[in-house]
Design a protein around this motif. Structure first.
Motif, short mmCIF file in Angstrom:
data_model
loop_
_atom_site.label_atom_id
_atom_site.label_comp_id
_atom_site.label_asym_id
_atom_site.label_seq_id
_atom_site.Cartn_x
_atom_site.Cartn_y
_atom_site.Cartn_z
N UNK A 22 0.82 -1.21 0.00
CA UNK A 22 0.00 0.00 0.00
C UNK A 22 0.86 1.26 0.00
N UNK A 23 1.89 1.30 0.84
CA UNK A 23 2.69 2.54 0.90
C UNK A 23 3.50 2.72 -0.39
N UNK A 24 3.87 1.64 -1.05
CA UNK A 24 4.55 1.76 -2.34
C UNK A 24 3.61 2.44 -3.35
N UNK A 25 2.36 1.97 -3.37
CA UNK A 25 1.38 2.57 -4.28
C UNK A 25 1.07 4.00 -3.89
N UNK A 26 1.01 4.31 -2.60
CA UNK A 26 0.74 5.69 -2.18
C UNK A 26 1.89 6.61 -2.57
N UNK A 27 3.10 6.13 -2.44
CA UNK A 27 4.26 6.95 -2.83
C UNK A 27 4.20 7.26 -4.33
N UNK A 28 3.87 6.27 -5.13
CA UNK A 28 3.77 6.48 -6.58
C UNK A 28 2.62 7.42 -6.93
N UNK A 33 3.94 8.69 2.62
CA UNK A 33 3.65 7.73 3.68
C UNK A 33 4.77 7.65 4.70
N UNK A 34 4.36 7.51 5.97
CA UNK A 34 5.29 7.29 7.07
C UNK A 34 4.84 6.01 7.76
N UNK A 50 10.21 0.93 -0.39
CA UNK A 50 9.08 1.43 -1.18
C UNK A 50 9.01 2.95 -1.20
N UNK A 51 9.89 3.63 -0.44
CA UNK A 51 9.92 5.08 -0.45
C UNK A 51 9.26 5.73 0.74
N UNK A 52 8.82 4.94 1.72
CA UNK A 52 8.20 5.51 2.91
C UNK A 52 9.27 5.93 3.91
N UNK A 53 8.96 6.94 4.69
CA UNK A 53 9.78 7.25 5.85
C UNK A 53 9.40 6.29 6.96
N UNK A 54 10.37 5.75 7.67
CA UNK A 54 10.12 4.72 8.68
C UNK A 54 10.53 5.25 10.04
N UNK A 55 9.65 5.10 11.01
CA UNK A 55 9.93 5.50 12.38
C UNK A 55 9.67 4.35 13.34
N UNK A 353 -7.47 -6.25 -8.35
CA UNK A 353 -6.91 -6.61 -7.06
C UNK A 353 -5.58 -5.96 -6.75
N UNK A 354 -5.26 -4.85 -7.41
CA UNK A 354 -3.94 -4.26 -7.25
C UNK A 354 -3.87 -3.32 -6.05
N UNK A 355 -2.67 -3.14 -5.52
CA UNK A 355 -2.44 -2.17 -4.46
C UNK A 355 -2.69 -0.75 -4.95
N UNK A 356 -2.47 -0.50 -6.23
CA UNK A 356 -2.73 0.83 -6.80
C UNK A 356 -4.20 1.19 -6.65
#
Length: 384
Positions: A22-28, A33-34, A50-55, A353-356
């Protein structure tokens, strides 16, 4: 740019994989996404890739006496993330996140499976009471199916509920054509000693009572009576592993936990998810994305995830070994039907059925809640 903070526990398994996709698709899609999660597992690494910031969010997977500390840590992590909307995944994040926020930020809860359906004994009514109370701090609930939404309504939940069916990223899953199947079979046979040409049934997921692996093992002798050369592989680990292994025959292989089940989906003729409660999980969706038919039990709206027309072959009642055995037998003995269902499943997952697609539906929910950055900025200034 919309900042979405995902508070997540667990960091392994299907829910973690769903969040990473999901966060990969949101970044695109242009969102920021964090992901806030404990260390360990695969989620932090995959979300970062996937490009999200991770905390960091310090939290145990199951219920513990550390809940006050987990709530404090959730609040601190969310303040640092400074999101426009908070997206809580799973029972523990839904509990700690809503206690920490108490509605002060737009809060979306995605249960993945209702806690009151998974809990046993006195835990079920306690979970229902909590969900009713937490509705006051929940601006939106994302259900994986219409059946899950109806179950929430029947439990007395008053928070607005939307159906966003689970999506997977088809680009990370290979197409299981005949060449890929032979290659995957050869590689797995070399490690696990499986016959390369035997009909292969694969079951992937945690070994817990809710996942119904014992039902599959009771069905398996019936399958073997009809298809003696068939082999069953149980991929995953959990508290029931020892008991299940004792109940299984020598033709059943237990692989333990794996970080990547895709090679098993590619090698399989058929994937089975005999879940008793909750939902079918991610494994059937990933199997279908590879191009394998998936037999699932009719719980948690699992039938809604199947391609049109496949329920007659692939949907069975939960807890019924005879019905499960009949569905498996029918598909193992009919290679043409299996191939047709597999092709339709892969096409369905790429189209619907895609995450996009899931990311777009999540964005629509966020937008309806007034989570767009410009509006949130006005609200913080006391305007709008």
């Amino acid at each position: 740019m919309l900042t979405v903070a995902h508070l997540v526990q667990p960091t392994n398994g299907g829910a973690a994989r769903v969040v990473a996709d999901l966060v990969r698709a949101q970044r695109l899609a242009g969102m920021r996404p964090v992901v806030l999660c404990p260390t360990g597992g695969t989620l932090a690494r995959e979300a970062g890739a996937a490009g999200a910031r991770v905390g960091l969010w310090l939290a145990e997977r199951g219920p513990t006496g550390n809940l006050p500390w987990e709530v404090y840590c959730a609040g601190r992590a969310l303040r640092r993330a400074a999101p426009d909307v908070v997206h809580l995944h799973g029972t523990k994040a839904g509990l700690a996140g809503r206690l920490a926020l108490r509605g002060r930020l737009p809060t979306v809860f995605q249960p993945h499976a209702w806690s009151f359906e998974s809990a046993g004994g006195v835990g079920a009514p306690l979970a229902r009471r909590w969900e009713r109370r937490a509705a006051a701090w929940t601006h939106g609930v994302l259900c994986a199916s219409d059946q899950q939404r109806v179950a929430g309504e029947r439990a007395g939940l008053t928070a607005p509920m939307s159906v966003v069916r689970t999506g997977v990223d088809p680009e990370r899953l290979p197409a299981g054509d005949q060449v890929a199947r032979r290659q995957s079979r050869a590689a797995l046979a070399a490690v696990h000693g499986l016959p390369q040409r035997a009909p292969l049934v694969v079951c992937v997921g945690r070994l817990t009572p809710a996942r119904g692996r014992d039902v599959l093992l009771r069905a398996w002798p019936r399958v073997r009576a009809r298809v003696p050369e068939a082999r069953l592989v149980v991929v995953g680990d959990g508290p029931e592993r020892a008991a299940l292994r004792r109940a299984a025959g020598p033709e059943v292989l237990f692989t333990g936990h794996t970080e990547d089940a895709a090679p098993w989906f590619v090698a399989a003729d058929l994937v089975v998810s005999p879940t008793r409660a909750g939902g079918a999980g991610l494994a059937p969706l990933e199997a279908m994305a590879v191009g394998r038919p998936a037999v699932v039990t009719d719980v948690g709206g699992a039938g809604e995830l199947l391609p049109p027309g496949q329920a007659a072959h692939c949907l069975v009642p939960p807890g019924e070994p005879a019905a499960l055995a009949r569905a498996i037998e029918a598909l193992l003995v009919d290679a043409e039907l299996r191939a047709a269902l597999g092709r339709a499943a892969r096409h369905h997952m790429r189209a619907a059925g895609s995450a996009e697609r899931a990311a777009g539906e999540c964005l629509a929910v966020y937008t309806a809640l007034g989570c767009l950055p410009a509006k949130r900025a006005r609200q913080r200034r006391g305007v709008g």
